[in-house]
Design a protein around this motif. Structure first.
Motif, PDB file in Angstrom:
ATOM      1  N   ALA A 102      25.381  28.988  46.080  1.00 17.98           N
ATOM      2  CA  ALA A 102      25.650  29.267  44.663  1.00 17.98           C
ATOM      3  C   ALA A 102      25.283  30.705  44.324  1.00 17.98           C
ATOM      4  CB  ALA A 102      24.878  28.301  43.781  1.00 17.98           C
ATOM      5  N   ALA A 103      24.161  31.183  44.895  1.00 20.33           N
ATOM      6  CA  ALA A 103      23.748  32.567  44.641  1.00 20.33           C
ATOM      7  C   ALA A 103      24.742  33.544  45.240  1.00 20.33           C
ATOM      8  CB  ALA A 103      22.353  32.810  45.211  1.00 20.33           C
ATOM      9  N   THR A 104      25.266  33.239  46.421  1.00 23.99           N
ATOM     10  CA  THR A 104      26.268  34.107  47.061  1.00 23.99           C
ATOM     11  C   THR A 104      27.543  34.139  46.230  1.00 23.99           C
ATOM     12  OG1 THR A 104      25.363  33.616  49.236  1.00 23.99           O
ATOM     13  CG2 THR A 104      27.605  34.497  49.162  1.00 23.99           C
ATOM     14  N   LEU A 105      27.989  32.979  45.765  1.00 25.45           N
ATOM     15  CA  LEU A 105      29.190  32.917  44.939  1.00 25.45           C
ATOM     16  C   LEU A 105      28.999  33.709  43.653  1.00 25.45           C
ATOM     17  CD1 LEU A 105      32.007  31.856  44.324  1.00 25.45           C
ATOM     18  CD2 LEU A 105      30.951  29.779  43.418  1.00 25.45           C
ATOM     19  N   ALA A 106      27.868  33.527  43.006  1.00 26.11           N
ATOM     20  CA  ALA A 106      27.595  34.262  41.769  1.00 26.11           C
ATOM     21  C   ALA A 106      27.569  35.758  42.032  1.00 26.11           C
ATOM     22  CB  ALA A 106      26.272  33.813  41.166  1.00 26.11           C
ATOM     23  N   SER A 107      26.988  36.162  43.144  1.00 29.91           N
ATOM     24  CA  SER A 107      26.935  37.579  43.499  1.00 29.91           C
ATOM     25  C   SER A 107      28.329  38.155  43.690  1.00 29.91           C
ATOM     26  CB  SER A 107      26.104  37.757  44.774  1.00 29.91           C
ATOM     27  OG  SER A 107      26.152  39.085  45.209  1.00 29.91           O
ATOM     28  N   LEU A 108      29.190  37.409  44.389  1.00 34.22           N
ATOM     29  CA  LEU A 108      30.563  37.872  44.604  1.00 34.22           C
ATOM     30  C   LEU A 108      31.316  37.989  43.286  1.00 34.22           C
ATOM     31  CD1 LEU A 108      31.574  35.848  47.781  1.00 34.22           C
ATOM     32  CD2 LEU A 108      31.157  38.308  47.622  1.00 34.22           C
ATOM     33  N   LEU A 109      31.135  37.017  42.406  1.00 26.10           N
ATOM     34  CA  LEU A 109      31.824  37.058  41.115  1.00 26.10           C
ATOM     35  C   LEU A 109      31.348  38.232  40.272  1.00 26.10           C
ATOM     36  CD1 LEU A 109      31.877  33.266  40.225  1.00 26.10           C
ATOM     37  CD2 LEU A 109      33.805  34.692  40.930  1.00 26.10           C
ATOM     38  N   LEU A 110      30.051  38.498  40.296  1.00 22.49           N
ATOM     39  CA  LEU A 110      29.508  39.590  39.491  1.00 22.49           C
ATOM     40  C   LEU A 110      29.903  40.965  40.017  1.00 22.49           C
ATOM     41  CD1 LEU A 110      25.954  38.183  38.736  1.00 22.49           C
ATOM     42  CD2 LEU A 110      27.874  38.419  37.150  1.00 22.49           C
ATOM     43  N   THR A 111      30.140  41.078  41.321  1.00 20.16           N
ATOM     44  CA  THR A 111      30.505  42.381  41.889  1.00 20.16           C
ATOM     45  C   THR A 111      32.011  42.618  41.833  1.00 20.16           C
ATOM     46  OG1 THR A 111      30.592  41.464  44.127  1.00 20.16           O
ATOM     47  CG2 THR A 111      28.511  42.490  43.429  1.00 20.16           C
ATOM     48  N   GLY A 112      32.755  41.676  41.298  1.00 21.31           N
ATOM     49  CA  GLY A 112      34.193  41.884  41.152  1.00 21.31           C
ATOM     50  C   GLY A 112      34.944  41.703  42.448  1.00 21.31           C
ATOM     51  N   CYS A 113      34.750  40.600  43.102  1.00 15.68           N
ATOM     52  CA  CYS A 113      35.422  40.303  44.365  1.00 15.68           C
ATOM     53  C   CYS A 113      36.872  39.907  44.069  1.00 15.68           C
ATOM     54  CB  CYS A 113      34.696  39.174  45.085  1.00 15.68           C
ATOM     55  SG  CYS A 113      35.413  38.761  46.671  1.00 15.68           S
ATOM     56  N   TRP A 114      37.791  40.841  44.267  1.00 18.77           N
ATOM     57  CA  TRP A 114      39.198  40.606  43.959  1.00 18.77           C
ATOM     58  C   TRP A 114      39.989  40.467  45.252  1.00 18.77           C
ATOM     59  CZ3 TRP A 114      38.923  40.280  38.867  1.00 18.77           C
ATOM     60  CH2 TRP A 114      38.092  41.135  38.158  1.00 18.77           C
ATOM     61  N   ASN A 115      41.042  39.694  45.215  1.00 19.25           N
ATOM     62  CA  ASN A 115      42.018  39.683  46.294  1.00 19.25           C
ATOM     63  C   ASN A 115      43.203  40.500  45.809  1.00 19.25           C
ATOM     64  OD1 ASN A 115      40.718  38.075  48.230  1.00 19.25           O
ATOM     65  ND2 ASN A 115      41.210  36.244  47.055  1.00 19.25           N
ATOM     66  N   ILE A 116      43.189  41.772  46.157  1.00 19.72           N
ATOM     67  CA  ILE A 116      44.241  42.684  45.715  1.00 19.72           C
ATOM     68  C   ILE A 116      44.893  43.282  46.950  1.00 19.72           C
ATOM     69  CG2 ILE A 116      44.747  44.785  44.410  1.00 19.72           C
ATOM     70  CD1 ILE A 116      42.265  44.101  42.693  1.00 19.72           C
ATOM     71  N   TYR A 117      46.224  43.251  46.976  1.00 24.86           N
ATOM     72  CA  TYR A 117      46.992  43.679  48.134  1.00 24.86           C
ATOM     73  C   TYR A 117      47.755  44.963  47.835  1.00 24.86           C
ATOM     74  CZ  TYR A 117      45.735  38.962  49.380  1.00 24.86           C
ATOM     75  OH  TYR A 117      45.020  37.826  49.639  1.00 24.86           O
ATOM     76  N   VAL A 118      47.012  46.060  47.748  1.00 23.03           N
ATOM     77  CA  VAL A 118      47.620  47.378  47.514  1.00 23.03           C
ATOM     78  C   VAL A 118      48.382  47.769  48.789  1.00 23.03           C
ATOM     79  CG1 VAL A 118      47.109  49.807  47.062  1.00 23.03           C
ATOM     80  CG2 VAL A 118      45.784  48.023  45.933  1.00 23.03           C
ATOM     81  N   PRO A 119      49.583  48.355  48.656  1.00 23.42           N
ATOM     82  CA  PRO A 119      50.320  48.767  49.856  1.00 23.42           C
ATOM     83  C   PRO A 119      49.481  49.683  50.750  1.00 23.42           C
ATOM     84  CG  PRO A 119      51.712  48.945  47.920  1.00 23.42           C
ATOM     85  CD  PRO A 119      50.326  48.634  47.432  1.00 23.42           C
ATOM     86  N   LYS A 120      49.514  49.401  52.049  1.00 19.15           N
ATOM     87  CA  LYS A 120      48.740  50.185  53.003  1.00 19.15           C
ATOM     88  C   LYS A 120      49.510  51.402  53.521  1.00 19.15           C
ATOM     89  CE  LYS A 120      45.829  46.343  54.385  1.00 19.15           C
ATOM     90  NZ  LYS A 120      45.184  46.338  53.137  1.00 19.15           N
TER      91      LYS A 120
END
Length: 140
Positions: free
Chosen positions: A5-23
Motif C-alpha cells: 500500500a505504501a509503494t502504491l501510494a508513493s507511485l501515485l504521489l510521484t505521478g506514475c504515468w503510462n505515457i507513450y511519447v514517440p521515441k
C-alpha cells in the motif's frame, strides 16, 4: 500488505504515468527537432506550438495517461501533423479550426496505418475512443 500500500501510494504521489511519447525523432520542415514536454492542465489535453523557435508538442500527463497506447500515439502524431502541415503558421483566419483538426487527424491516421502498420482493429479502437473524447461528428 502495508508495504504494498505504501509503494502504491508513493507511485501515485510521484505521478506514475503510462505515457507513450514517440521515441523516433521528428523534425519540422526547417530541420528543427520536435520536442515533447509536459504541461499540466493543458486546456485541450495536448497541443503544438513553437516555443522560442522550437517546435513543441505539449501535453497534460494526467489527461493523456487516461487513454490506451494506440490513442495516445494518435494524439501525438496528430500534434506532429499540425507542425508538419504548417498549421501553426496558417492560423484560423485562413481555414476553419475544424478543417485544420481534420487534416491533422488524417495525417495521424495515415502515419499509423502506413508507417507504424496499425491493424484495422487498432484503428477501430482509436475511432471508438476519439468519438467519445471529441464527439461523433469529428470522427465521422
Amino acid at each position: 500488505m502495508k508495504r504494498a500500500a505504501a509503494t502504491l501510494a508513493s507511485l501515485l504521489l510521484t505521478g506514475c504515468w503510462n505515457i507513450y511519447v514517440p521515441k523516433t525523432p521528428y523534425y519540422d520542415d526547417l530541420g528543427r527537432r520536435i520536442v515533447f514536454t509536459e504541461k499540466k492542465n493543458h486546456p485541450r489535453g495536448a497541443g503544438a506550438k513553437y516555443i522560442g523557435g522550437i517546435p513543441t508538442v505539449r501535453y497534460d500527463p494526467w489527461w493523456i495517461s487516461q487513454f490506451p497506447e494506440e490513442f495516445q500515439t494518435f494524439v501525438f502524431y496528430h500534434e506532429i501533423g499540425h507542425i508538419g502541415l504548417n498549421h501553426l503558421f496558417l492560423g484560423y483566419s485562413y481555414v476553419s479550426e475544424s478543417t485544420l483538426e481534420q487534416e491533422a487527424d488524417c495525417y495521424s491516421m495515415r502515419y499509423l496505418e502506413e508507417k507504424l502498420k496499425y491493424t484495422p482493429q487498432q484503428i477501430e479502437g482509436i475511432y471508438r475512443v476519439a468519438a467519445t473524447v471529441f464527439g461523433e461528428r469529428r470522427v465521422a
